[in-house]
Each structure stands twice: as structure tokens, then as C-alpha cells.
Design a protein around this motif. Structure first.
Motif, PDB file in Angstrom:
ATOM      1  N   GLU A  57      17.786 -35.810  45.191  1.00  0.00           N
ATOM      2  CA  GLU A  57      17.303 -34.797  46.135  1.00  0.00           C
ATOM      3  C   GLU A  57      16.765 -33.563  45.424  1.00  0.00           C
ATOM      4  OE1 GLU A  57      20.130 -35.190  49.977  1.00  0.00           O
ATOM      5  OE2 GLU A  57      21.145 -35.080  48.052  1.00  0.00           O
ATOM      6  N   GLN A  83      21.876 -29.226  55.265  1.00  0.00           N
ATOM      7  CA  GLN A  83      20.626 -28.764  54.668  1.00  0.00           C
ATOM      8  C   GLN A  83      20.788 -27.437  53.942  1.00  0.00           C
ATOM      9  OE1 GLN A  83      21.024 -29.642  57.914  1.00  0.00           O
ATOM     10  NE2 GLN A  83      19.211 -30.676  58.717  1.00  0.00           N
ATOM     11  N   MET A  84      21.591 -26.532  54.527  1.00  0.00           N
ATOM     12  CA  MET A  84      21.623 -25.171  54.007  1.00  0.00           C
ATOM     13  C   MET A  84      22.913 -24.499  54.413  1.00  0.00           C
ATOM     14  SD  MET A  84      20.276 -22.824  52.307  1.00  0.00           S
ATOM     15  CE  MET A  84      20.545 -21.064  52.132  1.00  0.00           C
ATOM     16  N   THR A 114      18.001 -26.601  47.538  1.00  0.00           N
ATOM     17  CA  THR A 114      18.849 -27.035  48.647  1.00  0.00           C
ATOM     18  C   THR A 114      18.094 -28.127  49.408  1.00  0.00           C
ATOM     19  OG1 THR A 114      18.039 -25.622  50.455  1.00  0.00           O
ATOM     20  CG2 THR A 114      19.558 -24.613  48.881  1.00  0.00           C
ATOM     21  N   ARG A 115      18.783 -28.769  50.334  1.00  0.00           N
ATOM     22  CA  ARG A 115      18.113 -29.792  51.141  1.00  0.00           C
ATOM     23  C   ARG A 115      17.096 -29.176  52.097  1.00  0.00           C
ATOM     24  NH1 ARG A 115      23.451 -31.617  50.653  1.00  0.00           N
ATOM     25  NH2 ARG A 115      23.577 -33.593  49.502  1.00  0.00           N
ATOM     26  N   ALA A 116      17.145 -27.858  52.290  1.00  0.00           N
ATOM     27  CA  ALA A 116      16.178 -27.167  53.137  1.00  0.00           C
ATOM     28  C   ALA A 116      15.027 -26.587  52.323  1.00  0.00           C
ATOM     29  CB  ALA A 116      16.865 -26.048  53.932  1.00  0.00           C
ATOM     30  N   ASP A 159      15.579 -22.643  64.188  1.00  0.00           N
ATOM     31  CA  ASP A 159      15.647 -23.457  62.977  1.00  0.00           C
ATOM     32  C   ASP A 159      15.534 -22.540  61.772  1.00  0.00           C
ATOM     33  OD1 ASP A 159      15.138 -25.123  60.772  1.00  0.00           O
ATOM     34  OD2 ASP A 159      14.230 -26.645  62.031  1.00  0.00           O
ATOM     35  N   GLY A 161      16.186 -23.898  58.603  1.00  0.00           N
ATOM     36  CA  GLY A 161      16.438 -24.938  57.628  1.00  0.00           C
ATOM     37  C   GLY A 161      17.558 -25.830  58.106  1.00  0.00           C
ATOM     38  N   ASN A 162      18.412 -25.320  58.960  1.00  0.00           N
ATOM     39  CA  ASN A 162      19.400 -26.084  59.707  1.00  0.00           C
ATOM     40  C   ASN A 162      19.381 -25.590  61.153  1.00  0.00           C
ATOM     41  OD1 ASN A 162      20.559 -23.590  59.232  1.00  0.00           O
ATOM     42  ND2 ASN A 162      22.524 -24.360  58.550  1.00  0.00           N
TER      43      ASN A 162
END
Length: 290
Positions: A57, A83-84, A114-116, A159, A161-162
Motif C-alpha cells: 500500500e 484510511q486515516m 496513509t491509505r487516504a 469525507d 479521507g474516511n
């Protein structure tokens, strides 16, 4: 045995596992065991410290920002990836600095994967400030039901990022009466769930040019927590949205674990939102994950 560090940001607490080369990808069961407050260390989530180049990731983070050496592999207490985490990323950076894995000079930033997406963190008067990036309204206005509320209340989907749903209440008494251990019900239910914030505007709403609001939150995959960083940002954005064009761009958000600062500011690709607050490391130890 695996070494760990316990840390928190305004009471939102985390188990930190240093795994710089990505050799210990935690299972959901291991995360649950670490976060168990009766049989484990106890936490709202796990922060795995890993180099972006060592995790699949992390490739997207390096493509976005080649200097994003570190990836925040954040897992909720139920083991699910998130995500964050606005509080978590401040604690993550504080750990990197204390462990000698990164440096952060005054006025400079450190990019964290991060995943975001990549998020930039800098020092602030209260600890650290993170640029949470662009935000947008999302998820419409679902009805929210929670234990302690006599009737469903409309929320506002955002939203950061999450996903978040922010619900306004009438008084501090109404906020205090909520039982947020069971998950609030949203109608329609968002795919993948959402963090749900219940808020009461300050009286007065604005003092010395700064908006004031009080918040409690149920985090998906965790339950009620003493604080939620992205939730504080969502709360400030929602209240500003409801208050209208004359509302300020700086906010003081009171959570059960302390106070967070939120700031909205213009950027080339649209408005960003920043979050500031403290980060602390509490203790270190070892645990047998077997």
C-alpha cells in the motif's frame, strides 16, 4: 516477544508496533488481542510503523510523494484497516521523532503515507498539526438513531479521507445522555459504515473569532472513543456549513479527552482542513503475540 509503545492524542490511544522493514504484518486477530482492554494492552487501534517501500500500500504514497518514507498502517480495534486517523498520525510522527527515525525542523513538514494519501505534519503550539487535505460533502443527510435519543436526528455526511456523519443536538444534557457503546444506526446505512459525531455548538458559537463546539463520537470498528481527530475536523466543517458564510475558519473542538484545533485554509486544488493537538507516548514494553 514483540516490542510496543503505548501512546495517545487527547485520549485516543494506540499501540505502536515498529516494523520498519514490513516483516510483521499483523493479523486481525493479533490487532484485536493487542487492543483488548481486559486481556491485552488496551487501545482504540494499532499503528504499525513501516517504510512505504516495504508495504504494497506504500507504493501509491511514494508515487504521490517520493519523500514519504514512512507509512502509517493503522488498524481499528476490531482489526479492520482504516484510511486515516487524525490523532493517530500525530502520535505516529511523535514516535518517529522520539525513535530517531525522522527529523522535523521548525517550519518544515514531514510527509506520511496513509491509505487516504500522503499527509503533511508539522509542529504546532499544542504539539503537531496535520494537513488533512481536501474535504467534501458526501453521503447526503442520513437519519441517525442512538441510544438515549428519543427520535432520529438528521446528520450531514462528510469525507475527510474516511467517512463521517455529524449530528447536531440541542443541549449539553442531550449530548451527555447518549450511550455510544452500541453503534448508532444510520438510515440509509452507508456502505462500509461511518464515524458518527454528535455535537453541541458553544454558547456563544464564536468567541474572539474562533468557533467553539463540543463533540462525542462513535468510531466505526472501535466504539466510543475519548477523541477522534478527523471527527473533530468533520464537526467543525459541519457546524460552519450550518452556520453560513459568516462563520469562522478556525475552531476549538472540545472532546472528552481534551481540546483539538481545526483550521480551514485555501490551497491550489481547493480548500484544505488542518488539525492540531497534542501527542504523547506513555510507556513501552514487550508482548507475546503468539
Amino acid at each position: 516477544m514483540v516490542a510496543f509503545t503505548k501512546g495517545h492524542g487527547t485520549g485516543n490511544d494506540f499501540v505502536i508496533i515498529e516494523d520498519v522493514n514490513g516483516e510483521n504484518d499483523l493479523t486481525a486477530t493479533q490487532v484485536q488481542a493487542l487492543c483488548d482492554r481486559n486481556f491485552g494492552i488496551g487501545a482504540d487501534g494499532v499503528l504499525r510503523v513501516v517504510r512505504s517501500a516495504a508495504i504494497d500500500e506504500g507504493a501509491a504514497s511514494l508515487a504521490e510523494e517520493p519523500d514519504a518514507e514512512w507509512f502509517m498502517d493503522y488498524r481499528n480495534a476490531d482489526g479492520s484497516p482504516a484510511q486515516m486517523c487524525g490523532n493517530g498520525i500525530r502520535v505516529f510522527v511523535h514516535y518517529l521523532l522520539r525513535a530517531g527515525l525522522a527529523t522535523l525542523e521548525p517550519g518544515s513538514t514531514v510527509p506520511i503515507g496513509t491509505r487516504a494519501g500522503v499527509r503533511d505534519v508539522m509542529r504546532s503550539e499544542t504539539g503537531y498539526q496535520v494537513d488533512l487535505g481536501r474535504w467534501h460533502l458526501a453521503g447526503g443527510e442520513p437519519l441517525a438513531r442512538a441510544a438515549g435519543l428519543s427520535i432520529a436526528r438528521p446528520g450531514l455526511g462528510l469525507d475527510l479521507g474516511n467517512p463521517h456523519v455529524v449530528v447536531a443536538l440541542a443541549s449539553d444534557e442531550e449530548l451527555d445522555s447518549l450511550d455510544l457503546n452500541p453503534s448508532p444506526l444510520l438510515e440509509p446505512a452507508p456502505v462500509g459504515g461511518a464515524n458518527v459525531e454528535f455535537v453541541v455548538p458553544g454558547e456563544p458559537l464564536v468567541r474572539d473569532g474562533i468557533g467553539r463546539v463540543r463533540m462525542r463520537v462513535h468510531e466505526r470498528g472501535v466504539g466510543e472513543t475519548l477523541s477522534c481527530g478527523t471527527g473533530a475536523a468533520a464537526t467543525a466543517l459541519a457546524v460552519r456549513h450550518w452556520a453560513g458564510t459568516r462563520a469562522p475558519d478556525q475552531w476549538r473542538v472540545e472532546v472528552p479527552g481534551g481540546v483539538l484545533g481545526v483550521r480551514m485554509f485555501a490551497a491550489e486544488e481547493g480548500e484544505h482542513v488542518g488539525l492540531s493537538g497534542p501527542a504523547q507516548l506513555v510507556y513501552r514494553g514487550e508482548i507475546d503475540l503468539a
